[in-house]
Scaffold this active site. Structure first.
Site, mmCIF file in Angstrom:
data_model
loop_
_atom_site.group_PDB
_atom_site.id
_atom_site.type_symbol
_atom_site.label_atom_id
_atom_site.label_comp_id
_atom_site.label_asym_id
_atom_site.label_seq_id
_atom_site.Cartn_x
_atom_site.Cartn_y
_atom_site.Cartn_z
ATOM 1 N N TRP A 172 0.837 -1.205 0.000
ATOM 2 C CA TRP A 172 0.000 0.000 0.000
ATOM 3 C C TRP A 172 0.862 1.242 0.000
ATOM 4 C CZ3 TRP A 172 -4.133 -1.460 -1.985
ATOM 5 C CH2 TRP A 172 -4.793 -2.624 -1.601
ATOM 6 N N ASP B 64 -1.749 6.545 6.330
ATOM 7 C CA ASP B 64 -2.815 5.624 5.926
ATOM 8 C C ASP B 64 -3.115 4.743 7.136
ATOM 9 O OD1 ASP B 64 -4.347 3.550 4.908
ATOM 10 O OD2 ASP B 64 -3.029 3.130 3.197
ATOM 11 N N LYS C 209 -12.198 -2.084 6.596
ATOM 12 C CA LYS C 209 -11.420 -2.967 7.458
ATOM 13 C C LYS C 209 -11.968 -2.943 8.875
ATOM 14 C CE LYS C 209 -8.800 -3.297 3.823
ATOM 15 N NZ LYS C 209 -7.643 -2.536 3.431
HETATM 16 C C1 LIG Z 1 -7.085 -2.127 2.076
HETATM 17 C C2 LIG Z 1 -6.061 -1.059 2.163
HETATM 18 C C3 LIG Z 1 -5.916 -0.083 1.169
HETATM 19 C C4 LIG Z 1 -6.747 -0.065 -0.074
HETATM 20 O O1 LIG Z 1 -8.033 0.331 0.213
HETATM 21 P P1 LIG Z 1 -9.142 0.541 -0.926
HETATM 22 O O2 LIG Z 1 -10.241 1.172 -0.148
HETATM 23 O O3 LIG Z 1 -9.463 -0.816 -1.459
HETATM 24 O O4 LIG Z 1 -8.573 1.435 -1.962
HETATM 25 C C5 LIG Z 1 -4.971 0.905 1.359
HETATM 26 N N1 LIG Z 1 -4.192 0.930 2.442
HETATM 27 C C6 LIG Z 1 -4.296 0.004 3.413
HETATM 28 C C7 LIG Z 1 -3.410 0.077 4.601
HETATM 29 C C8 LIG Z 1 -5.226 -1.029 3.298
HETATM 30 O O5 LIG Z 1 -5.327 -1.947 4.261
#
Ligand SMILES: *Cc1c(COP(=O)(O)O)cnc(C)c1O
Length: 361
Positions: free
Chosen positions: A102, A172, A196
């Site tokens: 990511w 993030d 998540k």
């Molecule tokens: C799942 C995830 C993403 C991607 O998320 P989307 O909403 O599918 O774009 C980005 N960063 C992290 C840390 C993730 O766990």
């Protein structure tokens, strides 16, 4: 009806009481004669939902007043571009730490819009650790410093934040939002895909310090400019109405049933300790991450034998422990034990692992 324990990395489990409440309110939300899915997002009754969700998020996360909360669409991945477009406008430089896929994707996107430096990476050991950071290597005039706080695929987390001085820290937090208290004032921007640990897919939450809004590049699409959404209370266009409603129910659950983020953290630590404790004592299973950087949310582990891993995944599924196969780049297994995974789910998993180990030694 038998519900399974779902160890998926995302979308993932939601608290059962939230699902029950949503089911009870499905056909007629608070006497409106409509489902939340059917309402105008401009209606007064929907206004109470989106405003309630924001107020609860601010309360639960203790978000200071000089931060805006934006409810957006496009997933966390859309923010990979929005971040440089909104922030990379003074020196045109930013620092990135590459701790997994990511962060790597976010960096690649930023490199399209400016000078995105890699200050550290743990790619050399398949992202099984968080690299030690030396502030003397940071870019002094960077517009921001970027980290992926919890690395969903590899199961690492920052237990300590980098000291970036006046350079805004952007993180993030897709897979760790609401898992523990966090000092929002240490960040310029926090953002997360909701699927998540917060709600179903379809909602991205961006928490951004006010002074970082309003400087976007001219090429920034209207919809990627944080100012558009900050000025319109996340109502510039149709927001992800139903997902925001579920997020509100999840926040009510955290506040009223769990008892806030300190309590949430206590429970999450207890769950993770149980699983890591077993992994450390097992002769068959091994955690893949260095102990000091272990995530509380995503726990990858292996037996060291791909066939045995596959057998474990198959038998676990048959026993109601589902979605435990590891990411294709890591192999093995990964147990995602987000907020909504009950302690009993982790107990069941550990019991099953013990039995499997006894039979397959
Ligand atoms: C799942 C995830 C993403 C991607 O998320 P989307 O909403 O599918 O774009 C980005 N960063 C992290 C840390 C993730 O766990």
């Amino acid at each position: 009806m038998a519900r399974v324990y779902n160890f998926s990395a995302g979308p993932s489990m939601l608290p059962e009481s939230v699902l029950k409440k949503a089911a009870a309110e499905m056909l007629d939300y608070e006497g409106s004669g409509q489902s939340v899915m059917e309402m105008s997002h401009r209606s007064k009754i929907y206004g109470t939902i989106i405003e309630g969700a924001e107020a609860l998020l601010r309360e639960v996360m203790n978000i200071p007043d000089n931060y805006k909360v934006l409810f957006l669409q496009g997933g966390a991945s859309t923010q990979f571009a929005a971040i440089p477009m909104n922030l990379m406008t003074k020196s045109g430089k930013a620092d990135y730490v590459i701790t997994g896929q990511w962060a790597k994707k976010a960096h690649a996107e930023a490199a399209r819009y400016g000078q995105a430096n890699v200050v550290a990476s743990s790619a050399d050991k398949t992202f099984t650790y968080i690299p030690k950071l030396d502030p003397s290597t940071f870019t002094k005039d960077a517009d921001y410093f970027y980290i992926c706080m919890n690395n969903t695929i590899y199961g690492t987390v920052y237990h300590e934040l980098p000291d970036t001085g006046d350079v805004p820290l952007v993180a993030d937090i897709s897979s760790c939002i609401l898992s523990r208290p966090i000092d929002v004032s240490k960040f310029g921007v926090l953002y997360a895909g909701a699927q998540k640990n917060m709600a179903p897919a379809g909602l991205t939450v961006v928490i951004v310090r006010e002074d970082l809004i309003g400087n976007a590049m001219d090429i920034t699409p209207t919809m990627l400019n944080w100012k558009t959404h900050a000025d319109n209370g996340s109502m510039f266009n149709t927001p992800p109405c139903y997902t925001i409603y579920i997020a509100k129910l999840v926040l009510e659950w955290i506040k009223n049933e769990v008892g806030g983020l300190d309590k949430m953290y206590e429970i999450n630590k207890k769950k993770a300790d149980l699983l890591y404790g077993f992994l450390d004592s097992s002769e068959l299973f091994k955690g893949t991450v260095v102990p000091e950087d272990r995530s509380l949310m995503n726990v990858p582990f292996v037996t060291g034998d791909a066939d045995l891993d596959a057998k474990f995944v198959k038998e676990a599924t048959e026993n109601g422990l589902v979605n435990i196969k590891g990411h294709r780049t890591v192999g093995g297994m990964r147990a995602s034990i987000y907020n909504a995974m009950p302690y009993e789910g982790v107990e069941k998993l550990v019991e099953f692992m013990k039995k499997f180990e006894a039979k397959n030694k």
